[in-house]
Design a protein around this motif. Structure first.
Motif, mmCIF file in Angstrom:
data_model
loop_
_atom_site.group_PDB
_atom_site.id
_atom_site.type_symbol
_atom_site.label_atom_id
_atom_site.label_comp_id
_atom_site.label_asym_id
_atom_site.label_seq_id
_atom_site.Cartn_x
_atom_site.Cartn_y
_atom_site.Cartn_z
ATOM 1 N N PHE A 1 0.846 -1.183 0.000
ATOM 2 C CA PHE A 1 0.000 0.000 0.000
ATOM 3 C C PHE A 1 0.888 1.241 0.000
ATOM 4 N N CYS A 2 0.400 2.311 -0.629
ATOM 5 C CA CYS A 2 1.088 3.598 -0.603
ATOM 6 C C CYS A 2 0.134 4.637 -0.025
ATOM 7 N N PHE A 3 0.628 5.455 0.872
ATOM 8 C CA PHE A 3 -0.187 6.482 1.514
ATOM 9 C C PHE A 3 0.502 7.828 1.383
ATOM 10 N N GLY A 4 -0.166 8.766 0.698
ATOM 11 C CA GLY A 4 0.360 10.104 0.558
ATOM 12 C C GLY A 4 -0.028 10.966 1.739
ATOM 13 N N MET A 5 0.368 12.235 1.679
ATOM 14 C CA MET A 5 0.031 13.155 2.758
ATOM 15 C C MET A 5 -1.482 13.263 2.927
ATOM 16 N N GLY A 6 -1.947 13.143 4.168
ATOM 17 C CA GLY A 6 -3.375 13.227 4.453
ATOM 18 C C GLY A 6 -4.106 11.905 4.321
ATOM 19 N N GLN A 7 -3.400 10.842 3.974
ATOM 20 C CA GLN A 7 -4.010 9.520 3.885
ATOM 21 C C GLN A 7 -3.584 8.681 5.085
ATOM 22 N N GLY A 8 -4.295 7.596 5.315
ATOM 23 C CA GLY A 8 -3.949 6.768 6.448
ATOM 24 C C GLY A 8 -4.602 5.409 6.397
ATOM 25 N N PHE A 9 -4.443 4.650 7.472
ATOM 26 C CA PHE A 9 -4.955 3.283 7.505
ATOM 27 C C PHE A 9 -5.133 2.806 8.931
ATOM 28 N N GLY A 10 -5.930 1.775 9.068
ATOM 29 C CA GLY A 10 -6.054 1.035 10.315
ATOM 30 C C GLY A 10 -5.511 -0.362 10.094
ATOM 31 N N ALA A 11 -4.963 -0.961 11.118
ATOM 32 C CA ALA A 11 -4.405 -2.312 10.994
ATOM 33 C C ALA A 11 -4.871 -3.154 12.167
ATOM 34 N N LEU B 1 -8.022 4.278 5.545
ATOM 35 C CA LEU B 1 -8.829 5.022 6.497
ATOM 36 C C LEU B 1 -10.205 5.359 5.939
ATOM 37 N N GLU B 2 -10.276 5.689 4.642
ATOM 38 C CA GLU B 2 -11.571 6.033 4.066
ATOM 39 C C GLU B 2 -12.515 4.838 4.012
ATOM 40 N N ASP B 3 -11.949 3.622 3.970
ATOM 41 C CA ASP B 3 -12.789 2.428 3.986
ATOM 42 C C ASP B 3 -13.317 2.131 5.386
ATOM 43 N N LEU B 4 -12.640 2.652 6.404
ATOM 44 C CA LEU B 4 -13.100 2.493 7.786
ATOM 45 C C LEU B 4 -14.054 3.600 8.197
ATOM 46 N N PHE B 5 -13.710 4.842 7.801
ATOM 47 C CA PHE B 5 -14.432 6.005 8.312
ATOM 48 C C PHE B 5 -15.149 6.822 7.246
ATOM 49 N N GLY B 6 -15.041 6.448 5.974
ATOM 50 C CA GLY B 6 -15.710 7.201 4.919
ATOM 51 C C GLY B 6 -15.160 8.614 4.788
ATOM 52 N N ALA B 7 -16.051 9.570 4.491
ATOM 53 C CA ALA B 7 -15.636 10.955 4.266
ATOM 54 C C ALA B 7 -15.024 11.582 5.515
ATOM 55 N N PHE B 8 -15.348 11.045 6.675
ATOM 56 C CA PHE B 8 -14.799 11.561 7.929
ATOM 57 C C PHE B 8 -13.278 11.476 7.946
ATOM 58 N N ALA B 9 -12.702 10.487 7.232
ATOM 59 C CA ALA B 9 -11.252 10.304 7.221
ATOM 60 C C ALA B 9 -10.543 11.529 6.660
ATOM 61 N N ALA B 10 -11.010 12.031 5.514
ATOM 62 C CA ALA B 10 -10.387 13.191 4.891
ATOM 63 C C ALA B 10 -10.551 14.440 5.750
#
Length: 288
Positions: A72-82, A127-136
């Motif tokens: 996976f690649c995550f740019g600035m402002g992106q994230g993930f849960g594990a 993160l967007e798959d966990l939290f939707g628009a709230f992530a951004a």
């Protein structure tokens, strides 16, 4: 808030550690903010642990290879849960990074993510798959300030707003998890089930949904993390030949040194001595 800074030929990094708001006690274990530059290494091994994590990247590109080999690649402002895992993952950067990391208890992550934690076993989820628009929206707010205390306060408010009601099954899992933590994984699954007046089968079912691991694997992880804490208590410049591994194995609750070595190879991909050689000073983690 505690701040740890390091600067050497390895690079420079600064890490801020903070506890969550009191209302998140038992949900969030810790916040960590980090900034680093000029590192002489480009990858780290991320050890499996007893906390689920959420990371929001606030700097240059961050690349993750999970325990299953997915990249996976995550740019600035992106994230993930594990989710919890039974082996290490790898993180890679171009020598600089910045971000925030949230450590959740399994029961806390269950309430915040809103899905069975067995679905997150060995997985990285955007993160967007966990939290939707709230992530951004959350990432945008974090990027708007460079003050760690302000960032942690934003996380407090955001997580409290998303907290879901506690499920009835969580009480059993919480008690079992506490027993495993207190014993550093030293209690057998049979004894654990008996102490809770339930069957091993029922305990395993509850753990799959509420924790994401089996009770047996959870116990192994607690034992492994205890061994890591004993190693970390040694001076950072100690060499692999100076540690009494038999003593570490005994204190961490392993049957013998061979048992310790098997778990280290399974969880970290290295024998204990080689693993020690990967350790970075000042909470820097482990090189890849």
């Amino acid at each position: 808030m505690q701040v740890v800074a390091h600067e050497s030929e390895l690079g420079a990094w600064c890490m801020a550690f903070a506890a969550p708001a009191p209302l998140l006690a038992g949900i969030v274990e810790q916040y960590v903010g980090y900034h680093e530059s000029g590192t002489a290494f480009l990858s780290r091994r991320e050890m499996p642990g007893t906390s689920l994590v959420l990371i929001i990247n606030l700097g240059a590109e961050l690349r993750i290879t999970d325990t299953l080999g997915q990249q996976f690649c995550f740019g600035m402002g992106q994230g993930f849960g594990a989710g919890l895992s039974d082996s290490y993952a790898t993180s890679e950067t171009g020598g600089a990074q910045e971000g925030v990391q949230v450590f959740f208890t399994p029961l806390g992550a269950r309430r915040l993510f809103g899905l069975p934690l067995g679905d997150l076993f060995n997985r990285v989820v955007r993160l967007e798959d966990l939290f939707g628009a709230f992530a951004a929206e959350l990432a945008e707010r974090l990027l708007a300030t460079d003050d760690w205390a302000a960032r942690f306060a934003l996380l407090d408010a955001a997580l409290l707003a998303r907290l879901k009601p506690r499920r009835r099954e969580a009480a059993l899992a919480a008690t079992a998890w506490a027993h495993l933590a207190q014993s550093h994984g030293g209690i057998t699954v049979s004894d654990l089930a008996a102490s809770l007046d339930c069957s091993r089968k029922h305990l395993t079912h509850v753990f799959h949904e509420q924790v994401g691991l089996t009770p047996k694997t959870s116990a192994r992880l607690f034992r492994f993390r205890h061994a890591l804490s004993l190693i970390d208590a040694a001076p950072a410049n100690i060499n692999r030949g100076s540690i009494d591994w038999c003593h570490i194995a005994f204190d961490a609750g392993y049957y013998d040194q061979a048992h310790l070595i098997r778990d280290f190879r399974a969880f970290s991909g290295s024998a204990p001595g080689d693993f020690l050689a990967r350790r970075l000073p000042d909470n820097g983690g482990y090189t890849g």
